[in-house]
Design an enzyme around this catalytic site. Structure first.
Site, PDB file in Angstrom:
ATOM      1  N   LYS A  76       2.199   0.471   0.177  1.00 57.98           N
ATOM      2  CA  LYS A  76       2.653  -0.815  -0.251  1.00 57.98           C
ATOM      3  C   LYS A  76       4.076  -1.210  -0.307  1.00 57.98           C
ATOM      4  O   LYS A  76       4.710  -0.188  -0.492  1.00 57.98           O
ATOM      5  CB  LYS A  76       2.094  -0.793  -1.444  1.00 57.98           C
ATOM      6  CG  LYS A  76       0.381  -1.040  -1.707  1.00 57.98           C
ATOM      7  CD  LYS A  76      -0.055  -1.115  -3.007  1.00 57.98           C
ATOM      8  CE  LYS A  76      -1.457  -1.355  -3.241  1.00 57.98           C
ATOM      9  NZ  LYS A  76      -1.989  -1.482  -4.588  1.00 57.98           N
ATOM     10  N   TYR A 123      -7.048  10.000 -13.307  1.00 61.96           N
ATOM     11  CA  TYR A 123      -7.940  10.969 -12.769  1.00 61.96           C
ATOM     12  C   TYR A 123      -8.357  12.180 -13.491  1.00 61.96           C
ATOM     13  O   TYR A 123      -9.154  13.094 -13.237  1.00 61.96           O
ATOM     14  CB  TYR A 123      -7.221  11.306 -11.241  1.00 61.96           C
ATOM     15  CG  TYR A 123      -7.351  10.297 -10.321  1.00 61.96           C
ATOM     16  CD1 TYR A 123      -8.497   9.687  -9.878  1.00 61.96           C
ATOM     17  CD2 TYR A 123      -6.157   9.686  -9.860  1.00 61.96           C
ATOM     18  CE1 TYR A 123      -8.613   8.638  -8.879  1.00 61.96           C
ATOM     19  CE2 TYR A 123      -5.989   8.622  -9.023  1.00 61.96           C
ATOM     20  CZ  TYR A 123      -7.196   8.088  -8.388  1.00 61.96           C
ATOM     21  OH  TYR A 123      -7.306   7.136  -7.840  1.00 61.96           O
ATOM     22  N   ARG A 172     -10.670   8.069  -1.466  1.00 60.01           N
ATOM     23  CA  ARG A 172      -9.569   8.317  -2.068  1.00 60.01           C
ATOM     24  C   ARG A 172      -9.499   8.932  -3.301  1.00 60.01           C
ATOM     25  O   ARG A 172      -8.866   9.784  -3.797  1.00 60.01           O
ATOM     26  CB  ARG A 172      -8.591   6.972  -2.068  1.00 60.01           C
ATOM     27  CG  ARG A 172      -7.198   6.974  -2.472  1.00 60.01           C
ATOM     28  CD  ARG A 172      -6.486   5.804  -2.236  1.00 60.01           C
ATOM     29  NE  ARG A 172      -5.520   5.444  -3.106  1.00 60.01           N
ATOM     30  CZ  ARG A 172      -4.338   5.815  -3.148  1.00 60.01           C
ATOM     31  NH1 ARG A 172      -3.901   6.744  -2.161  1.00 60.01           N
ATOM     32  NH2 ARG A 172      -3.277   5.507  -4.090  1.00 60.01           N
ATOM     33  N   ARG A 202      -5.378   5.041   1.492  1.00 62.82           N
ATOM     34  CA  ARG A 202      -5.862   3.660   1.311  1.00 62.82           C
ATOM     35  C   ARG A 202      -6.693   3.045   2.292  1.00 62.82           C
ATOM     36  O   ARG A 202      -6.270   3.637   3.599  1.00 62.82           O
ATOM     37  CB  ARG A 202      -5.005   2.777   0.682  1.00 62.82           C
ATOM     38  CG  ARG A 202      -4.357   3.071  -0.735  1.00 62.82           C
ATOM     39  CD  ARG A 202      -3.474   2.068  -0.997  1.00 62.82           C
ATOM     40  NE  ARG A 202      -2.783   2.137  -2.367  1.00 62.82           N
ATOM     41  CZ  ARG A 202      -1.536   2.834  -2.594  1.00 62.82           C
ATOM     42  NH1 ARG A 202      -0.992   3.117  -1.264  1.00 62.82           N
ATOM     43  NH2 ARG A 202      -0.914   3.018  -3.589  1.00 62.82           N
ATOM     44  N   HIS A 224     -12.555   3.144  -1.079  1.00 65.00           N
ATOM     45  CA  HIS A 224     -11.683   3.754  -2.212  1.00 65.00           C
ATOM     46  C   HIS A 224     -12.406   5.031  -2.895  1.00 65.00           C
ATOM     47  O   HIS A 224     -11.656   5.653  -3.372  1.00 65.00           O
ATOM     48  CB  HIS A 224     -11.347   2.829  -3.206  1.00 65.00           C
ATOM     49  CG  HIS A 224      -9.717   2.561  -3.116  1.00 65.00           C
ATOM     50  ND1 HIS A 224      -8.742   2.008  -2.246  1.00 65.00           N
ATOM     51  CD2 HIS A 224      -9.165   2.621  -4.490  1.00 65.00           C
ATOM     52  CE1 HIS A 224      -7.554   2.140  -2.932  1.00 65.00           C
ATOM     53  NE2 HIS A 224      -7.748   2.458  -4.254  1.00 65.00           N
ATOM     54  N   HIS A 266       1.509   6.418  -5.952  1.00 63.62           N
ATOM     55  CA  HIS A 266       1.432   5.624  -7.115  1.00 63.62           C
ATOM     56  C   HIS A 266       2.699   5.353  -7.613  1.00 63.62           C
ATOM     57  O   HIS A 266       3.633   6.378  -7.652  1.00 63.62           O
ATOM     58  CB  HIS A 266       0.678   6.456  -8.203  1.00 63.62           C
ATOM     59  CG  HIS A 266      -0.683   6.401  -7.800  1.00 63.62           C
ATOM     60  ND1 HIS A 266      -1.511   7.385  -8.519  1.00 63.62           N
ATOM     61  CD2 HIS A 266      -1.709   5.416  -7.162  1.00 63.62           C
ATOM     62  CE1 HIS A 266      -2.971   7.112  -7.736  1.00 63.62           C
ATOM     63  NE2 HIS A 266      -2.880   5.980  -7.298  1.00 63.62           N
TER      64      HIS A 266
END
Length: 331
Positions: A170, A311, A279, A146, A276, A302
């Site tokens: 995150k 994806y 990515r 990210r 992004h 994720h």
């Protein structure tokens, strides 16, 4: 079971100072502190500057959140952030409950497939970006980082021997991802320059960098160590807004964002290309190369595999190479 001790801010402080005190006690990121304070101020002004939040209730919060959607046309994530800030105010600062709160007008989240770049577009893109911004873009495309994960990389996070990047993602959740062989030499040279810059800072009586508070208490000199320096430091030192000391922070993300947008325009790519996008392009390229979806989930960081599965819709599917199951039968 031992009850959790609740932190109570200094009642002598003004409300906004109390909010900052509690945010820092709970080690919220500085960006989160800024965002929460801005939302709480907007909520207070919307309800009336002469009213204290103690005198307001769930009905006032609902009106504010609905107004953000109806008049402000904010996104679902923005509305949720505003709600989180107000809930924090009542629960952690004022020690009040907001039970029964509803969102009468919700901002709907639009299901949009990610924008990706094909192989030819990627080649054209990298022909129009240069310098440190090019290196950062290569890391995002080659490792699936990210934007802020790339910006906040530390020297200790780069493992050249294993060709890995250890990424603080995150909610302080760490993961490892691949480091592309083609950029290793360039990245090593760049880090040597960063180390030289750090030695210069130390000679001038500085050299400190931000580190997590708990780690800084345990290891007093960690903030001065080379391993904790940012891979992409800012050109100039700046004053830490919380502690007031002079440090060298990482570069601002806006510079990279502008460089990526400019490179895409110069390359003649008629898509909305952001950091992004690189990515997203990493993810689809890995799937095209046959990577397992669960492994890609780990590389991307994720929480839910469903996020990774989107994806699959963007893979380069060559139907001509697919055989029908009927061909395995003899009639």
């Amino acid at each position: 079971m031992e009850s959790q001790i609740k932190f109570h801010p200094d009642p002598k402080l003004k409300l906004m100072d109390q909010i900052r005190e509690v945010l820092r006690y709970h080690h919220y990121a500085y960006r989160t502190e800024q965002a929460y304070c801005q939302w709480i101020l907007r909520y207070i002004r919307f309800s009336g500057d002469n009213l204290h939040p103690r005198d307001l209730n769930a009905h006032h919060v609902e009106r504010f959140l609905s107004d953000l959607v109806v008049k402000g046309e904010v996104s679902a994530s923005t509305q949720r952030q505003a709600l989180n800030a107000i809930v924090f105010l009542y629960r952690e600062v004022l020690d009040l409950s907001l039970e029964g709160i509803r969102l009468p007008t919700r901002s709907k989240r639009k299901a949009v497939l990610p924008t990706i770049l094909g192989k030819k577009e990627i080649k054209r893109f990298f022909q129009h970006i240069e310098g440190t911004h090019a290196l950062m873009a290569k890391i995002m495309y080659g490792s699936g980082l990210r934007l802020m994960e790339c910006i906040r990389l530390r020297i200790k996070d780069v493992d050249f021997d294993q060709q890995r990047l250890h990424v603080p993602g995150k909610e302080d959740k760490w993961r490892s991802t691949i480091l592309g062989q083609p950029i290793i030499r360039e990245l090593k040279f760049h880090i040597e320059q960063v180390k030289a810059l750090h030695r210069k800072d130390l000679e001038e009586g500085f050299g400190e960098v931000y580190i997590p508070a708990a780690f800084g208490l345990k290891y007093e000199n960690a903030a001065m160590e080379t391993q904790w320096q940012y891979v992409f430091p800012s050109k100039k030192r700046s004053i830490d807004p919380r502690l007031g000391c002079e440090r060298r922070h990482h570069v601002l993300e806006s510079g990279l964002q502008k460089a990526v947008k400019r490179a895409a325009q110069r390359a003649g790519i008629d898509k909305r290309v952001t950091c992004h996008t690189l990515r997203h392009s990493f993810a689809t390229s890995m799937l095209d190369n046959g990577i397992n979806i669960k492994m890609l989930q780990e590389f991307m960081g994720h929480r839910d595999v469903k996020t990774t599965e989107r994806y699959l819709h963007l893979m380069d599917k060559d139907i001509s190479r697919i055989t029908s199951p009927l061909e395995n039968l003899n009639f």
